[in-house]
Write a protein that holds these residues in place. Structure first.
Motif, mmCIF file in Angstrom:
data_model
loop_
_atom_site.group_PDB
_atom_site.id
_atom_site.type_symbol
_atom_site.label_atom_id
_atom_site.label_comp_id
_atom_site.label_asym_id
_atom_site.label_seq_id
_atom_site.Cartn_x
_atom_site.Cartn_y
_atom_site.Cartn_z
ATOM 1 N N ALA A 140 15.100 -25.962 -22.083
ATOM 2 C CA ALA A 140 15.865 -25.284 -23.178
ATOM 3 C C ALA A 140 16.684 -26.343 -23.694
ATOM 4 N N ARG A 141 17.160 -26.700 -25.076
ATOM 5 C CA ARG A 141 17.643 -27.700 -25.330
ATOM 6 C C ARG A 141 19.273 -27.314 -25.565
ATOM 7 N N GLY A 142 19.415 -25.749 -25.471
ATOM 8 C CA GLY A 142 20.602 -25.277 -25.551
ATOM 9 C C GLY A 142 20.486 -23.703 -25.503
ATOM 10 N N TYR A 143 22.082 -23.027 -25.523
ATOM 11 C CA TYR A 143 21.906 -21.827 -25.343
ATOM 12 C C TYR A 143 23.249 -21.166 -25.992
ATOM 13 N N THR A 144 23.156 -19.822 -25.945
ATOM 14 C CA THR A 144 24.395 -19.043 -26.554
ATOM 15 C C THR A 144 24.829 -17.927 -25.611
ATOM 16 N N GLU A 159 21.226 -16.306 -24.988
ATOM 17 C CA GLU A 159 19.992 -16.236 -25.826
ATOM 18 C C GLU A 159 19.748 -17.750 -25.959
ATOM 19 N N THR A 160 18.309 -18.092 -25.965
ATOM 20 C CA THR A 160 17.835 -19.395 -26.027
ATOM 21 C C THR A 160 16.804 -19.525 -26.839
ATOM 22 N N ILE A 161 16.608 -20.449 -27.780
ATOM 23 C CA ILE A 161 15.466 -20.513 -29.081
ATOM 24 C C ILE A 161 14.667 -21.957 -28.245
ATOM 25 N N VAL A 162 13.589 -21.396 -27.706
ATOM 26 C CA VAL A 162 12.799 -22.576 -27.119
ATOM 27 C C VAL A 162 11.081 -22.288 -27.505
ATOM 28 N N GLU A 206 12.337 -30.008 -34.133
ATOM 29 C CA GLU A 206 12.850 -31.130 -33.229
ATOM 30 C C GLU A 206 14.046 -30.683 -32.592
ATOM 31 N N LYS A 207 14.754 -29.869 -33.016
ATOM 32 C CA LYS A 207 15.943 -29.566 -32.311
ATOM 33 C C LYS A 207 15.836 -28.742 -31.150
ATOM 34 N N PHE A 208 14.498 -27.956 -31.067
ATOM 35 C CA PHE A 208 14.654 -27.121 -30.099
ATOM 36 C C PHE A 208 13.263 -27.305 -29.308
ATOM 37 N N ALA A 209 12.512 -28.327 -29.462
ATOM 38 C CA ALA A 209 11.297 -28.696 -28.593
ATOM 39 C C ALA A 209 11.693 -30.164 -27.873
ATOM 40 N N GLY A 267 28.603 -21.694 -26.117
ATOM 41 C CA GLY A 267 27.431 -22.127 -26.021
ATOM 42 C C GLY A 267 27.377 -23.568 -25.615
ATOM 43 N N GLU A 268 26.075 -24.128 -25.579
ATOM 44 C CA GLU A 268 25.839 -25.542 -25.364
ATOM 45 C C GLU A 268 24.644 -25.944 -26.096
ATOM 46 N N GLY A 269 24.701 -27.231 -26.384
ATOM 47 C CA GLY A 269 23.600 -27.754 -27.123
ATOM 48 C C GLY A 269 23.637 -29.327 -27.599
ATOM 49 N N TRP A 270 23.281 -29.563 -28.717
ATOM 50 C CA TRP A 270 23.035 -31.132 -28.848
ATOM 51 C C TRP A 270 24.501 -31.982 -28.929
ATOM 52 N N HIS A 271 25.457 -30.981 -29.264
ATOM 53 C CA HIS A 271 26.900 -31.368 -29.669
ATOM 54 C C HIS A 271 27.801 -31.223 -28.392
ATOM 55 N N GLY A 272 27.026 -31.000 -27.213
ATOM 56 C CA GLY A 272 27.753 -30.785 -26.106
ATOM 57 C C GLY A 272 28.185 -29.178 -25.906
ATOM 58 N N ALA A 273 29.158 -28.931 -24.807
ATOM 59 C CA ALA A 273 29.243 -27.729 -24.538
ATOM 60 C C ALA A 273 30.590 -27.313 -25.333
ATOM 61 N N ARG A 274 30.458 -26.053 -25.597
ATOM 62 C CA ARG A 274 31.399 -25.248 -26.457
ATOM 63 C C ARG A 274 31.810 -24.130 -25.852
ATOM 64 N N LYS A 275 32.534 -24.169 -24.804
ATOM 65 C CA LYS A 275 32.917 -23.140 -24.011
ATOM 66 C C LYS A 275 34.249 -22.599 -23.574
ATOM 67 N N GLU A 292 35.207 -22.862 -29.377
ATOM 68 C CA GLU A 292 34.081 -21.935 -29.555
ATOM 69 C C GLU A 292 33.222 -21.732 -30.409
ATOM 70 N N ASN A 293 32.389 -20.876 -30.179
ATOM 71 C CA ASN A 293 31.290 -20.516 -31.426
ATOM 72 C C ASN A 293 31.335 -19.111 -32.038
ATOM 73 N N VAL A 294 30.928 -18.911 -33.004
ATOM 74 C CA VAL A 294 30.881 -17.622 -33.491
ATOM 75 C C VAL A 294 29.172 -17.434 -33.692
ATOM 76 N N PHE A 343 28.000 -30.206 -39.078
ATOM 77 C CA PHE A 343 28.586 -29.657 -37.732
ATOM 78 C C PHE A 343 27.520 -29.172 -36.705
ATOM 79 N N ALA A 344 28.032 -28.314 -35.598
ATOM 80 C CA ALA A 344 27.241 -27.884 -34.726
ATOM 81 C C ALA A 344 26.805 -26.438 -35.109
ATOM 82 N N VAL A 345 25.647 -26.418 -35.572
ATOM 83 C CA VAL A 345 24.975 -25.344 -36.302
ATOM 84 C C VAL A 345 23.724 -24.907 -35.894
ATOM 85 N N VAL A 346 23.457 -23.436 -35.688
ATOM 86 C CA VAL A 346 22.113 -23.171 -35.367
ATOM 87 C C VAL A 346 21.681 -21.947 -36.037
ATOM 88 N N VAL A 347 20.670 -21.890 -36.724
ATOM 89 C CA VAL A 347 20.135 -20.641 -37.710
ATOM 90 C C VAL A 347 18.798 -20.203 -37.429
HETATM 91 N N1 LIG Z 1 18.193 -23.668 -28.446
HETATM 92 C C1 LIG Z 1 19.302 -22.857 -28.453
HETATM 93 N N2 LIG Z 1 19.363 -21.673 -28.304
HETATM 94 C C2 LIG Z 1 20.281 -20.895 -28.525
HETATM 95 N N3 LIG Z 1 21.618 -21.518 -29.241
HETATM 96 C C3 LIG Z 1 21.705 -22.794 -29.266
HETATM 97 C C4 LIG Z 1 20.580 -23.453 -28.890
HETATM 98 N N4 LIG Z 1 20.981 -24.870 -29.329
HETATM 99 C C5 LIG Z 1 22.263 -24.567 -29.545
HETATM 100 N N5 LIG Z 1 22.509 -23.545 -29.644
HETATM 101 C C6 LIG Z 1 23.944 -22.896 -30.130
HETATM 102 O O1 LIG Z 1 24.421 -23.516 -31.169
HETATM 103 C C7 LIG Z 1 25.572 -24.148 -31.013
HETATM 104 C C8 LIG Z 1 25.560 -25.476 -31.554
HETATM 105 O O2 LIG Z 1 24.300 -26.396 -31.353
HETATM 106 P P1 LIG Z 1 24.221 -27.923 -31.323
HETATM 107 O O3 LIG Z 1 24.390 -28.174 -32.776
HETATM 108 O O4 LIG Z 1 22.928 -28.171 -30.713
HETATM 109 O O5 LIG Z 1 25.344 -28.369 -30.297
HETATM 110 C C9 LIG Z 1 25.847 -24.601 -29.342
HETATM 111 O O6 LIG Z 1 27.002 -24.512 -28.811
HETATM 112 C C10 LIG Z 1 25.042 -23.069 -29.091
HETATM 113 O O7 LIG Z 1 25.867 -22.296 -28.938
#
Ligand SMILES: Nc1ncnc2c1ncn2[C@@H]1O[C@H](COP(=O)(O)O)[C@@H](O)[C@H]1O
Ligand SMILES: Nc1ncnc2c1ncn2[C@@H]1O[C@H](COP(=O)(O)O)[C@@H](O)[C@H]1O
Ligand SMILES: Nc1ncnc2c1ncn2[C@@H]1O[C@H](COP(=O)(O)O)[C@@H](O)[C@H]1O
Ligand code: NA
Ligand code: NA
Ligand code: NA
Lengths: 100, 362, 362, 362, 100, 100
Positions: free
Chosen positions: A30-34, A59-62, A97-100, E40-48, E54-56, E82-86
């Motif tokens: 997984a590339r990320g999680y919440t 939760e994680t999108i994968v 590409e963000k998730f795979a 969460g954690e993702g491309w932009h690193g940990a936001r914990k 933190e995130n919403v 920004f660090a956003v997932v949708v």
């Molecule tokens: N694959 C993922 N599944 C679920 N949540 C994610 C995923 N990737 C990123 N996030 C959430 O989206 C925020 C921002 O993502 P990012 O821009 O990848 O750093 C992270 O801090 C996580 O909370």
């Protein structure tokens, strides 16, 4: 708007497991999680206060393959010993590409 | 002071009354609830305060007096879980997991019950002083009087050893380890989620790194090395407000206990009886062994309270990991809905009374 | 008091020890954690307490002494980020965004480091008084002695100006603005999410309305206008418990720092060196400029601490918005895992020592 | 002390200024926010502190003086919601539900406004003493002077009855019940979600078990039965820090009020006018009826403040359940964004001034 | 029970963006939304933690057209900076008129 | 990994209703549920602070028949009087016997 299909895996588990589970999830691809803090009730009784312990909802999108690995890992290592619920859903996302 | 007076003194303290109010609140279905974060914050405060003050007191104590009470505390931490385990297994018919988990809780200790015991003894001292002043035996306000007050406390056996919080710390872990060992030995088919690294060493590490142990040991050391100078810097926050904060904590404890009361039926009459009789037996043992170790009456009483108290921070956390097959309903309900209120409300004055008899003081 | 003694005095304070305990707790993988809300609550408390006391002190200070130190503070807030930026860019090979973001952090200030500096000086004063009493130079308890104590502090250069918290407030924002301007000038291709209104004016507004700036400025004013009468109403909550609350906060800061330690490898040796050497250089500059501005030794030392400290409330919030392409790993790790512990543990006594040399006092 | 001085005294208190800072913070779109949990924690603290101190004071009061003020308080709790309801219905053209819900809020009371009234009177006393000392009428520091100070307060009408918090408690519920009865009588088609058991008895139970009522009644009793001894154990936490904690709470209240200001347009000029004039009328009524009941001037003033204050803990919770068709926008905006700031900023000195006139004191 | 199909759009973003995002969502036609605090954690690193931010997690039930507008807006204005997932899912709801 | 189909019912409601709703959900046949604290805005205005009240988000994985009972109960007893939103989704789960 054009979206692509991915899997959303949700794991609900006792909060002590948060670090172990998130490490595993990242290790499995997984590339990320919440994570959110939740309370709950189930087969192992109520987990609704600090005294009893609380739960986390991860939760994680994968991609489907990663979803399968996560399900398998949870089934093998966690379900037998801990209070854990896991489910999987379809989601539409932008930017594959963000998730795979 | 006779037993009835001590009983009233304890019952009429804001701490105990706040606990009862909390229980009532859940009975009348009040919407009063404490946010988790507040509970956690209060817990951290109490553990840090107990640790720091204990460390400071230790730094001004005579350590050569310490080893016998220290051994006494460890002995209690080994004997109580073993006795508890066999009582639960043989008489109570509990399975291995549940018997071991409950034994772990009753062998370990409750920092809040300890805090309440300290508060109770401080109130006893204040009462004794008040009575002496009224009787014209001691005057108030000068340095000579302070010395007279100390003599008074000593005479009435109300001064406890400065290292009591160290005993609290010592007694937290051993009983849990003993209970886990028993469970392992008793159950061939034990599957301690061993594929997941919950090996024995791992469990021990988790116990010592568990938040209550870590905060108590850590701040004992901090209080010790920073000494009087350090204590004066932080005592306006950690000393004077202690009983007030404890009042809020016990209100919350009452809310949790009240919610647990419904589980009393589920756990059955045996466990309820165990949750009352075992503490009394342990307290008696603790007081006796404390006297044998040469402790003051107040010190032995508090050692008895420690023996009687059941853990609800360190032990549940450890059992969730090391004994996952034990049911929290049993161990939490017994420790929280039976023993905790019993100790706070009836136990403290009772153990004081037992100690007075044992020490033949009045 | 010599350097070693000051070092010990600082190291053995409950605040510093609590910080170290927090770091250790993460190293032994303790389950101890502070809820976010507690962290936020402690931050609000500390900022309000610093602001209120500063405002009150300002209301009884001689303001004509203020303008030169005020200018000195602003000068530091301009020079430090510029020097930092070029050091990071030329020697450290950081890109524009990261260099500017790190420079913003080192130019701005840390309220908690400031609070610890105040606590450190209060302890120095208490020590000096204790020594003088023991040496029979000052007696304890009467009004005449209070005056003697003040004279003693003055003689040993331990009295700092009442307006120090105002300098803290003044130094929070300028460096961040300077760093953002540098980044804008240096990067043609800069895309400051300009379609989203993060214009320069917008960023400045956000900085001034940022919670730490707003609380500090706001409560400085409140403390100032409500004066002695107001201060007396709230000081039992905001003054006496301050060092105790700071102890809890530093425990939490230690937990966060401990978790960040793993990132040290990621940021590389250059940034670690920068995080130690830059503060020392800044502190020296601050002390020198403070002396030139006619400040007391203690005042100049604290100005040096401000110069040395790196922001971790205002600057990260601003950089997330204004320099979103900078990586938090660099600026947070440097400021939190390197400079903050260095200042708290080694820096305070070191800067005190430097100041003693600069002022030629002992 | 004349009206302008009292006005300044109130305006320049850290509490009121913190409230204003909170409002400003939302206006400049600051990112300052209080976590919910902190808000809840502060509320619990304030309610417990008010209850405990009130109970202690009650335990040392002469209860035979209590029944007339008690009846006065109940009378106010019946009259104010009736008058409010008809004013809102006839003049304001509100529908049954909204009129009843708003009436419930204005008939009930605000514990924080009460706390601020107590703080205001404590400051008035301190001022009076300071003035007397400066004028050489009273010396400072001896027991004789303490008696002189008490005489001084009595002479200037600044001593209030020890049972004031009991009146706060008494006034919390009746008005809400009255308002709900009115709504039921007025609306044939009322559908009080009756299939769900929100019967009248149920609502009454929920009101009495509601957290603010439960904490106030509970800790009044606790304070009463644990008396002086109990109060001394917990007062370092619940007494001295009270005004400091209140400062933090009012900062948060300001943030919430600031966010509500935008709703002022939605609720319209009538409700804004009502939110200012109704409290003044109620305060006048409260002071007059308090004088008739033989209360001290300070006591009658605080009764006036209670009458003027609008509930924002008990009443909203009750209306959400019992009058779900009423719109929170109306009742919350009026009580929080109009009446609360008006009472805190302008009301307190104004009601003091009215009381001085009514009692013909200066 | 008879349910109607709607879209559930979930946006996970840094908490500083909460107000901006919820305003936009309402402006684009949503009738409501629900927000929870998450890490969460993702491309932009940990936001914990508060230090890192933190995130919403904002979820809103909307008709397909509104879902598309929200996705498009997030893609255009937020994702680049920004660090956003949708993501978007199907849901069955009662009372269509509450959401459309 | 082989998963089975179940329904996920999500109820968002004012926090005062938490206890009543969770009791009903268990009584209607659910084997567990998970609750998180949320804020929100909708037809009944903003519910974003203690002053206005906040919301809870209750999710429960149940067989279709139970999902229907829950929806019907919420529609009948809660929607007319309270601020409530409810929706239902498909999920894939492991171990059917845990939920049915
Ligand atoms: N694959 C993922 N599944 C679920 N949540 C994610 C995923 N990737 C990123 N996030 C959430 O989206 C925020 C921002 O993502 P990012 O821009 O990848 O750093 C992270 O801090 C996580 O909370
Ligand atoms: N049917 C369910 N639907 C949603 N959440 C559940 C369900 N069953 C259990 N949970 C969650 O998963 C945790 C562990 O479940 P259990 O192992 O059944 O005790 C519970 O505390 C709940 O938070
Ligand atoms: N369209 C929506 N999408 C997501 N959540 C909603 C929506 N509408 C309402 N809610 C949530 O449900 C609560 C009650 O809704 P309402 O009855 O519309 O005020 C709100 O406070 C929100 O948390
Ligand atoms: Na024990
Ligand atoms: Na700096
Ligand atoms: Na009123």
């Amino acid at each position: 708007m054009q979206t692509s299909e991915m899997k959303l895996v949700v794991v609900i588990a006792e909060d002590d497991l948060e670090q172990r589970l998130t490490k595993e999830i990242l290790a499995l691809g997984a590339r990320g999680y919440t994570v959110s803090r939740v309370r709950g009730e189930g087969w192992h009784g109520a987990r609704k206060s600090e005294w009893e312990g609380e739960n986390v909802r991860i939760e994680t999108i994968v991609p489907e393959s990663v979803a399968n690995s996560i399900l398998a890992r949870v089934a093998e290592r966690y379900i037998p010993h801990f209070a854990v619920v896991v489910y999987v859903q379809n989601v539409g996302i932008l930017r594959v590409e963000k998730f795979a | 002071m006779n037993a009835t007076q001590a009983m009233f003194l304890s019952l009429l303290s804001p701490m105990v009354l706040a606990f009862i109010l909390g229980v009532i609140a859940t009975r009348v279905k009040s919407d009063l609830k404490f946010p988790e974060e507040l509970y956690t914050a209060l817990t951290i405060y109490l553990l840090v305060a107990i640790g720091l003050k204990g460390g400071y007191k230790l730094s001004i104590s005579n350590l050569s007096d310490f080893w016998r009470p220290g051994l006494a505390a460890i002995a209690l931490g080994i004997v109580i879980p073993i006795v508890s385990y066999y009582a639960l297994r043989q008489l109570g018919k509990f399975n291995v997991w549940n018997a071991a988990a409950i034994a772990a809780h009753y062998g370990s200790v409750s920092a809040v019950t300890f805090g309440e015991a300290i508060a109770f003894h401080d109130t006893l001292k204040e009462e004794a002083l008040r009575a002496a002043i009224e009787a014209g035996k001691v005057a108030a306000g000068t340095a000579a009087d302070a010395a007279a007050a100390v003599a008074l406390y000593r005479e009435q056996g109300l001064n406890y050893e400065g290292f009591m919080p160290s005993l609290l710390t010592i007694m937290e872990v051993p009983a849990i380890v003993v209970a886990i060992i028993i469970a392992r030995l008793r159950a061939e088919e034990a599957s301690f989620s061993d594929d997941e690294g919950s090996s024995f060493g791992e469990i021990l590490r988790e116990l010592l790194a568990g938040k209550s142990t870590l905060l108590l040991i850590g701040f004992l050391l901090i209080g010790y090395v920073s000494g009087k100078r350090g204590w004066e810097q932080v005592s306006p926050w950690f000393d004077a407000p202690f009983r007030g904060v404890l009042t809020l904590f016990l209100l919350e404890a009452g809310l949790v206990t009240g919610r647990r009361l419904e589980d009393l039926k589920k756990v059955g009459p045996f466990l309820v009886g165990f949750g009352i009789l075992m503490p009394v037996a342990s307290a008696f043992l603790g007081i006796a062994i404390g006297k044998a170790a040469g402790m003051t009456m107040a010190g032995a009483t508090i050692l008895g309270v420690l023996a009687a108290s059941a853990s609800y921070i360190a032990a549940p956390a450890a059992c969730r990991v090391a004994l996952p097959k034990a049911s929290p309903t049993y161990y939490l309900t017994a420790s929280l809905a039976v023993t905790f209120p019993f100790n706070i409300i009836v136990g403290l004055p009772l153990y004081h009374f037992i100690a007075v008899k044992v020490y033949g003081l009045s």
